[in-house]
Design a protein around this motif. Structure first.
Motif, PDB file in Angstrom:
ATOM      1  N   MET A  57       0.448  -1.403  -0.051  1.00 56.97           N
ATOM      2  CA  MET A  57      -0.091  -0.104   0.077  1.00 56.97           C
ATOM      3  C   MET A  57       0.631   1.163   0.223  1.00 56.97           C
ATOM      4  O   MET A  57       0.598   2.083  -0.636  1.00 56.97           O
ATOM      5  N   GLN A  58       2.712   0.763   1.005  1.00 49.45           N
ATOM      6  CA  GLN A  58       2.641   2.041   0.628  1.00 49.45           C
ATOM      7  C   GLN A  58       3.435   2.720  -0.878  1.00 49.45           C
ATOM      8  O   GLN A  58       3.807   3.753  -0.921  1.00 49.45           O
ATOM      9  N   ILE A  59       3.755   1.663  -1.071  1.00 51.30           N
ATOM     10  CA  ILE A  59       4.407   2.034  -3.201  1.00 51.30           C
ATOM     11  C   ILE A  59       3.122   2.328  -3.736  1.00 51.30           C
ATOM     12  O   ILE A  59       3.506   3.072  -4.588  1.00 51.30           O
ATOM     13  N   LEU A  60       2.146   2.228  -3.411  1.00 58.03           N
ATOM     14  CA  LEU A  60       1.025   2.626  -4.376  1.00 58.03           C
ATOM     15  C   LEU A  60       0.448   4.264  -4.189  1.00 58.03           C
ATOM     16  O   LEU A  60       0.914   5.297  -4.387  1.00 58.03           O
ATOM     17  N   LYS A  61       0.806   4.719  -2.382  1.00 56.58           N
ATOM     18  CA  LYS A  61       0.828   5.503  -2.196  1.00 56.58           C
ATOM     19  C   LYS A  61       2.127   6.787  -2.597  1.00 56.58           C
ATOM     20  O   LYS A  61       2.165   7.530  -3.000  1.00 56.58           O
ATOM     21  N   ALA A  62       3.222   5.848  -2.668  1.00 53.62           N
ATOM     22  CA  ALA A  62       4.730   6.808  -3.195  1.00 53.62           C
ATOM     23  C   ALA A  62       4.064   7.405  -4.709  1.00 53.62           C
ATOM     24  O   ALA A  62       4.555   7.945  -5.076  1.00 53.62           O
ATOM     25  N   LEU A  63       3.809   6.364  -5.536  1.00 52.67           N
ATOM     26  CA  LEU A  63       3.966   6.501  -7.009  1.00 52.67           C
ATOM     27  C   LEU A  63       2.193   7.455  -7.012  1.00 52.67           C
ATOM     28  O   LEU A  63       2.759   8.415  -8.274  1.00 52.67           O
ATOM     29  N   VAL A  64       1.721   7.453  -6.452  1.00 54.42           N
ATOM     30  CA  VAL A  64       0.801   8.557  -6.272  1.00 54.42           C
ATOM     31  C   VAL A  64       1.644  10.000  -6.140  1.00 54.42           C
ATOM     32  O   VAL A  64       1.135  11.198  -6.690  1.00 54.42           O
ATOM     33  N   VAL A  65       2.226  10.116  -5.239  1.00 52.01           N
ATOM     34  CA  VAL A  65       2.385  11.362  -5.144  1.00 52.01           C
ATOM     35  C   VAL A  65       3.854  11.838  -6.196  1.00 52.01           C
ATOM     36  O   VAL A  65       3.631  12.494  -6.428  1.00 52.01           O
TER      37      VAL A  65
END
Length: 112
Positions: free
Chosen positions: A1-9
């Motif tokens: 989930m943290q990878i997805l947040k990082a990609l969105v940012v």
């Protein structure tokens, strides 16, 4: 989930950077008209305080026909009452006639 947040940012930052770049380029092109031309900046820049007057060497009774914008030049056809038609290529920034084309046989001789 943290990878997805990082990609969105990261993608959001890239989008903002892209819009910033487009805004800066748009401002530069609006403030410098030579930068916006497709052929690059001209070597000589003439600033005119008033519209240029261009006198063409055409006889009385001639009329301007079709007009076409070709790059940063204007091409137009002049129909003469007697004789061949002519094409004029004009630089609208300076008002200078850059080329004249006379339609007809080569060498200025009439066709038999």
């Amino acid at each position: 989930m943290q990878i997805l947040k990082a990609l969105v940012v990261i993608m959001g930052v890239l989008i903002l950077a892209g819009f910033t770049y487009l805004g800066v380029e748009l401002y530069k092109r609006m403030s410098d008209p030579n930068r916006a031309s497709l052929t690059g900046p001209s070597t000589t820049t003439t600033v005119l305080d008033r519209p240029a007057e261009v006198t063409l060497d055409v006889p009385a009774g001639a009329r301007i026909g079709e007009m076409l914008v070709a790059g940063n030049r204007v091409l137009f056809k002049v129909t003469l009452p007697q004789g061949p038609d002519r094409l004029y290529l004009i630089d609208p920034r300076t008002g200078a006639v850059t080329a004249t084309v006379i339609a007809g046989p080569s060498g200025g001789k009439a066709a038999p």
